[in-house]
Motif scaffolding. Structure first.
Motif, PDB file in Angstrom:
ATOM      1  N   PHE A  82      -5.565 -12.442  25.323  1.00 23.38           N
ATOM      2  CA  PHE A  82      -4.961 -11.519  24.130  1.00 23.38           C
ATOM      3  C   PHE A  82      -4.531 -10.263  24.644  1.00 23.38           C
ATOM      4  CE2 PHE A  82      -6.214  -8.497  20.792  1.00 23.38           C
ATOM      5  CZ  PHE A  82      -5.191  -8.744  19.801  1.00 23.38           C
ATOM      6  N   LYS A  95      -3.356 -17.445  27.386  1.00 18.96           N
ATOM      7  CA  LYS A  95      -4.592 -17.619  26.953  1.00 18.96           C
ATOM      8  C   LYS A  95      -5.353 -16.227  26.500  1.00 18.96           C
ATOM      9  CE  LYS A  95      -5.876 -22.278  27.780  1.00 18.96           C
ATOM     10  NZ  LYS A  95      -6.810 -23.295  28.434  1.00 18.96           N
ATOM     11  N   TYR A 130      -0.914 -13.236  22.086  1.00 21.61           N
ATOM     12  CA  TYR A 130      -1.441 -13.768  23.108  1.00 21.61           C
ATOM     13  C   TYR A 130      -0.226 -14.108  24.024  1.00 21.61           C
ATOM     14  CZ  TYR A 130      -5.937 -14.708  21.014  1.00 21.61           C
ATOM     15  OH  TYR A 130      -7.068 -14.662  20.352  1.00 21.61           O
TER      16      TYR A 130
END
Length: 123
Positions: A56, A54, A51
């Motif tokens: 990915f 926030k 990550y």
């Protein structure tokens, strides 16, 4: 990255001097290095990504492709390592990212085979 100490190396060295040609040892070092490289690359296929904030970020395969084998010390040493700046962070993790080991498991598995191959040379 890390140092490895093989206990009982003196006994193996004496046997090798009596029974083995240096070319045989170099062949074992090279073949085990190549096998370890493949195992490390195989382990790298299991990366989960990470990550950034926030968001990915899936793995790109760059680290896997960067894993190379170098034969040094006139054929007596095999070095398997990634050629990215962040390879160690993936292996060991950070405070924000869980470790995803790929080299140490490959080494731990390969050292067993290496010892067997070296033992065969000393018989």
């Amino acid at each position: 990255m890390s140092n490895v100490k093989i206990v009982g190396i003196e006994r193996i060295q004496k046997k090798l001097k009596k029974n083995v040609r240096l070319d045989d040892v170099k062949r074992v070092v090279k073949s085990n290095g190549a096998e370890m490289k493949q195992k490390a690359k195989g382990n790298a296929e299991n990366f989960k990504g990470h990550y950034e904030g926030k968001r990915f970020v899936p793995p790109t395969g760059t680290l896997k492709r960067s894993i190379e084998l170098a034969i040094t010390d006139k054929g007596m040493t095999a070095e398997v390592e990634p050629h990215t700046l962040y390879g160690g962070y993936v292996e060991l993790g950070t405070r924000k990212m869980q470790a995803q080991p790929y080299l140490k498991p490959a080494f731990d598995e390969q050292k067993v085979q290496f010892r067997k191959d070296m033992d065969k040379l000393t018989r």
